[in-house]
Design an enzyme around this catalytic site. Sequence first.
Site, PDB file in Angstrom:
ATOM      1  N   GLY A 215       5.959  70.768  46.066  1.00 16.60           N
ATOM      2  CA  GLY A 215       5.025  69.742  45.602  1.00 16.60           C
ATOM      3  C   GLY A 215       5.763  68.549  45.027  1.00 16.60           C
ATOM      4  O   GLY A 215       6.972  68.410  45.224  1.00 16.60           O
ATOM      5  N   ASN A 216       5.037  67.697  44.346  1.00 13.70           N
ATOM      6  CA  ASN A 216       5.677  66.552  43.690  1.00 13.70           C
ATOM      7  C   ASN A 216       4.970  66.282  42.364  1.00 13.70           C
ATOM      8  O   ASN A 216       3.989  66.943  42.044  1.00 13.70           O
ATOM      9  CB  ASN A 216       5.677  65.325  44.612  1.00 13.70           C
ATOM     10  CG  ASN A 216       4.276  64.880  44.962  1.00 13.70           C
ATOM     11  OD1 ASN A 216       3.525  64.429  44.109  1.00 13.70           O
ATOM     12  ND2 ASN A 216       3.899  65.043  46.235  1.00 13.70           N
ATOM     13  N   ARG A 217       5.489  65.299  41.623  1.00 14.12           N
ATOM     14  CA  ARG A 217       5.038  65.134  40.243  1.00 14.12           C
ATOM     15  C   ARG A 217       3.895  64.129  40.079  1.00 14.12           C
ATOM     16  O   ARG A 217       3.589  63.727  38.966  1.00 14.12           O
ATOM     17  CB  ARG A 217       6.226  64.698  39.380  1.00 14.12           C
ATOM     18  CG  ARG A 217       7.329  65.742  39.358  1.00 14.12           C
ATOM     19  CD  ARG A 217       8.568  65.225  38.663  1.00 14.12           C
ATOM     20  NE  ARG A 217       8.312  64.902  37.271  1.00 14.12           N
ATOM     21  CZ  ARG A 217       9.124  64.180  36.512  1.00 14.12           C
ATOM     22  NH1 ARG A 217      10.206  63.674  37.037  1.00 14.12           N
ATOM     23  NH2 ARG A 217       8.824  63.948  35.265  1.00 14.12           N
ATOM     24  N   SER A 218       3.257  63.736  41.168  1.00 14.86           N
ATOM     25  CA  SER A 218       2.179  62.757  41.030  1.00 14.86           C
ATOM     26  C   SER A 218       0.987  63.353  40.266  1.00 14.86           C
ATOM     27  O   SER A 218       0.505  64.436  40.598  1.00 14.86           O
ATOM     28  CB  SER A 218       1.714  62.299  42.416  1.00 14.86           C
ATOM     29  OG  SER A 218       0.615  61.434  42.263  1.00 14.86           O
ATOM     30  N   ALA A 282       0.974  60.639  46.741  1.00 14.80           N
ATOM     31  CA  ALA A 282       2.361  60.972  47.087  1.00 14.80           C
ATOM     32  C   ALA A 282       2.292  62.080  48.130  1.00 14.80           C
ATOM     33  O   ALA A 282       1.906  63.217  47.815  1.00 14.80           O
ATOM     34  CB  ALA A 282       3.102  61.429  45.839  1.00 14.80           C
TER      35      ALA A 282
END
Length: 417
Positions: A215-218, A282
């Site tokens: 995943g990502n930090r958005s 993102a």
Amino acid sequence: MTTSDDPVAGAPPSVVLGVGGGIAAYKAAELLRRLRAHGCDVTVVPTRAALRFVGEPTWSALSGKPVSAEVWDDVHEVPHVRLGQQAALVVIAPATADLLARAAQGLADDLLGNVLLTASCPVVMAPAMHTEMWEHAATQANVATLRSRGIIVLDPAVGRLTGADSGPGRLPEPDAIAEVCFAVLAGSKTDLIGTQVLISAGGTREALDPVRFLGNRSSGKQGYALATRALARGATVTLVSANVDLPAPAGAAVVSVESAQDLHDAMMAHSHDCDVIVMAAAVADFRPRHVAGYKMKKQDDGPAPTIDLERTTDVLAELVTSRGARPTPLIVGFAAETGDEHGDVLAHGQAKLVRKGCDLLVVNDVSAGQVFGRDDNAVVILNRDGTSTVVGSASKTDIADAVLDVIVGQLLVNAAP
Ligand code: CTP
């Protein structure tokens, strides 16, 4: 129209809360409380049918005022004209299918109908009804008529309805309706009335196995702020939301997605008839080539697994390609950049604007993790015409307004003969 009853500067804003005859009428009591807590002077005008769901004593006690659905009470005060003329805002919740139809027709056989015909202030309607009624061509035509007259008709929320069924038709949460009201009362622009906006927000998750993902930090805060502000400015908003833990903005049609592929499919499905598309999400560039159907186990003496990745579809680029030579929809990308040995943040942004082929690119500097999850931001909005707009450190709400200002400007340029 100017009257001797024009609002007095500094006086609490006069709000008419119209209540339609639907089961969600009880939620309007909470909206009334929010409006009063905000300092509004609220007059409740229910329809006759609304009074069958929630009675006059409740509205009277909560508003501190007499309540009537009829034009025949207190006739000497001419309430059928005065209320609409003096209001700073009329908000209707729930707006039933019948009430939308009557408002579109200009019927005035009760007090609320008269208020709607005499109000020159902003009007916000929060529909609630069964999905079939909302999706019926008659209701959709009435909504289009009302929106074409400048009325802000929110999209209903999606969820459980009165019975066991669920779908679009739920009244948006009172808090969320109140936010729209406060924005309108604060003098928010209404320059996006009649504009269909599709926004992606959040960050995608690519499954590794049933419990793990890349995943990502958005946080989704910027995309949600864009949706909230676009709604307050009168737009109709579809929000494709990837793994965001925030309350849905009132009136947005929210489509929840998880992976880059889900987000791609949702964006393509909703991109038709849009005037503006904003890709604030993102989106993962890579996903695991194989997703294990079971939880991957570590083997004490075994090697760590290698994850084989493959490219995902570039949604923004595909939206641009599928638009072809047409100027609409206006397509806006976001780019979170850090400088490196190949160039600074803006140089990377300029190159990405050209590479992606979008109309506007909102570039922010994420060196040292200074954006993710925070409530403020600083961006440069690059336009393919070579101009740029710098927005210094500001709240994500103010950044959203700045982005929407540039979008509105570009829409006007595109519409010019
Ligand atoms: N984007 C997209 N689909 C992807 C990846 C990104 O639509 N698979 C969109 C994002 O929503 C954003 C814009 O493209 O609006 C730029 O995203 P970014 O991650 O900065 O771009 P990349 O193409 O991934 O560029 P980079 O080479 O910097 O990773």
